[in-house]
Design a protein around this motif. Structure first.
Motif, short mmCIF file in Angstrom:
data_model
loop_
_atom_site.label_atom_id
_atom_site.label_comp_id
_atom_site.label_asym_id
_atom_site.label_seq_id
_atom_site.Cartn_x
_atom_site.Cartn_y
_atom_site.Cartn_z
N LEU A 101 -12.93 -75.05 -2.74
CA LEU A 101 -12.12 -74.21 -3.62
C LEU A 101 -11.30 -73.22 -2.79
O LEU A 101 -10.15 -72.92 -3.12
CB LEU A 101 -13.00 -73.46 -4.62
CG LEU A 101 -12.23 -72.60 -5.64
CD1 LEU A 101 -11.24 -73.45 -6.43
CD2 LEU A 101 -13.20 -71.90 -6.57
N ALA A 102 -11.87 -72.76 -1.70
CA ALA A 102 -11.13 -71.86 -0.81
C ALA A 102 -9.93 -72.58 -0.18
O ALA A 102 -8.85 -72.01 -0.05
CB ALA A 102 -12.05 -71.31 0.27
N VAL A 103 -10.11 -73.84 0.19
CA VAL A 103 -9.00 -74.62 0.74
C VAL A 103 -7.92 -74.83 -0.32
O VAL A 103 -6.73 -74.68 -0.05
CB VAL A 103 -9.50 -75.98 1.31
CG1 VAL A 103 -8.33 -76.90 1.64
CG2 VAL A 103 -10.35 -75.75 2.54
N ALA A 104 -8.34 -75.15 -1.54
CA ALA A 104 -7.38 -75.32 -2.63
C ALA A 104 -6.62 -74.02 -2.90
O ALA A 104 -5.40 -74.03 -3.13
CB ALA A 104 -8.09 -75.80 -3.89
N THR A 105 -7.32 -72.90 -2.85
CA THR A 105 -6.67 -71.60 -3.02
C THR A 105 -5.69 -71.34 -1.88
O THR A 105 -4.59 -70.82 -2.11
CB THR A 105 -7.73 -70.48 -3.08
OG1 THR A 105 -8.65 -70.78 -4.13
CG2 THR A 105 -7.10 -69.13 -3.33
N SER A 106 -6.06 -71.71 -0.68
CA SER A 106 -5.16 -71.55 0.47
C SER A 106 -3.88 -72.34 0.27
O SER A 106 -2.78 -71.84 0.53
CB SER A 106 -5.85 -72.00 1.76
OG SER A 106 -6.97 -71.22 2.03
N LEU A 107 -4.01 -73.57 -0.19
CA LEU A 107 -2.83 -74.41 -0.41
C LEU A 107 -1.95 -73.87 -1.54
O LEU A 107 -0.72 -73.85 -1.44
CB LEU A 107 -3.25 -75.85 -0.70
CG LEU A 107 -3.92 -76.58 0.46
CD1 LEU A 107 -4.44 -77.93 0.00
CD2 LEU A 107 -2.96 -76.72 1.63
N ALA A 108 -2.59 -73.41 -2.63
CA ALA A 108 -1.82 -72.83 -3.73
C ALA A 108 -1.13 -71.53 -3.30
O ALA A 108 0.02 -71.29 -3.67
CB ALA A 108 -2.74 -72.57 -4.93
N SER A 109 -1.82 -70.72 -2.52
CA SER A 109 -1.21 -69.49 -2.00
C SER A 109 -0.04 -69.82 -1.07
O SER A 109 0.99 -69.14 -1.09
CB SER A 109 -2.24 -68.65 -1.25
OG SER A 109 -3.21 -68.16 -2.13
N VAL A 132 -11.93 -65.71 -2.75
CA VAL A 132 -12.46 -67.02 -3.12
C VAL A 132 -13.34 -67.58 -2.01
O VAL A 132 -14.39 -68.17 -2.27
CB VAL A 132 -11.32 -67.98 -3.50
CG1 VAL A 132 -11.83 -69.39 -3.71
CG2 VAL A 132 -10.62 -67.49 -4.76
N SER A 133 -12.95 -67.37 -0.77
CA SER A 133 -13.77 -67.83 0.36
C SER A 133 -15.14 -67.15 0.35
O SER A 133 -16.15 -67.79 0.66
CB SER A 133 -13.08 -67.53 1.69
OG SER A 133 -11.92 -68.28 1.82
N ALA A 134 -15.17 -65.89 0.01
CA ALA A 134 -16.43 -65.15 0.00
C ALA A 134 -17.33 -65.53 -1.18
O ALA A 134 -18.55 -65.53 -1.06
CB ALA A 134 -16.16 -63.65 -0.02
N GLY A 135 -16.71 -65.86 -2.30
CA GLY A 135 -17.51 -66.08 -3.50
C GLY A 135 -17.82 -67.51 -3.83
O GLY A 135 -18.83 -67.79 -4.49
N TRP A 136 -16.98 -68.44 -3.41
CA TRP A 136 -17.15 -69.83 -3.80
C TRP A 136 -17.17 -70.72 -2.57
O TRP A 136 -17.05 -70.25 -1.46
CB TRP A 136 -16.04 -70.24 -4.76
CG TRP A 136 -16.25 -69.66 -6.11
CD1 TRP A 136 -16.94 -70.23 -7.14
CD2 TRP A 136 -15.82 -68.39 -6.59
NE1 TRP A 136 -16.96 -69.38 -8.22
CE2 TRP A 136 -16.28 -68.25 -7.91
CE3 TRP A 136 -15.09 -67.33 -6.02
CZ2 TRP A 136 -16.03 -67.11 -8.67
CZ3 TRP A 136 -14.85 -66.21 -6.77
CH2 TRP A 136 -15.32 -66.10 -8.08
N GLY A 137 -17.24 -72.00 -2.78
CA GLY A 137 -17.37 -72.95 -1.68
C GLY A 137 -16.08 -73.18 -0.91
O GLY A 137 -15.00 -72.72 -1.27
N PHE A 138 -16.24 -73.93 0.16
CA PHE A 138 -15.15 -74.20 1.10
C PHE A 138 -13.98 -74.92 0.43
O PHE A 138 -12.83 -74.59 0.67
CB PHE A 138 -15.69 -75.03 2.27
CG PHE A 138 -14.64 -75.40 3.27
CD1 PHE A 138 -14.14 -74.46 4.15
CD2 PHE A 138 -14.15 -76.69 3.33
CE1 PHE A 138 -13.16 -74.79 5.07
CE2 PHE A 138 -13.18 -77.04 4.25
CZ PHE A 138 -12.68 -76.09 5.13
#
Length: 119
Positions: free
Chosen positions: A59-67, A51-57
């Motif tokens: 969404l990557a932070v949200a993915t980090s929190l969900a992970s 997600v960090s590579a493909g989308w913006g910061f």
């Protein structure tokens, strides 16, 4: 093809993030049956990388929190007493991953733009 001037639609990023977290959860659940003494928290960083590579910061932070929440769920279920340090380390690595991959993506896009200008 991997480096785009604009990220794909946000909906695809959300679907990608949720799919990775679901798949990572299943993988860790299966691996915990095979090797219960091992920590498989690093597996949850794979979706963060994509997600960090493909989308913006953000969404990557949200993915980090969900992970991180999925990672916490495994720690709570196994009764680990080291929950806070594990989550702090995981979130630090995930957020650092977001920044570094985002910077790499920007530099690669810039290099492509410059090479196209020189042609």
């Amino acid at each position: 093809m991997l480096i785009r001037p604009t990220p794909p639609p946000l909906l695809w990023g959300v679907v990608t993030a949720l799919s990775f977290i679901a798949a990572e959860t299943v993988i860790v659940h299966v691996l915990k049956r095979v090797a219960p003494d091992n920590a498989f928290g690093a597996i949850f960083l794979l979706g963060v990388l994509v997600v960090s590579a493909g989308w913006g910061f953000w969404l990557a932070v949200a993915t980090s929190l969900a992970s991180a929440m999925a990672y916490v769920w495994f720690h709570v279920n196994e009764g680990s007493g080291s929950l806070v340090p594990a989550v702090v380390v995981f979130l630090t690595l995930a957020l650092l991953t977001n920044v570094l991959v985002g910077q790499a993506r920007l530099r690669a896009a810039e290099a492509i733009r410059i090479s196209l200008e020189l042609q």
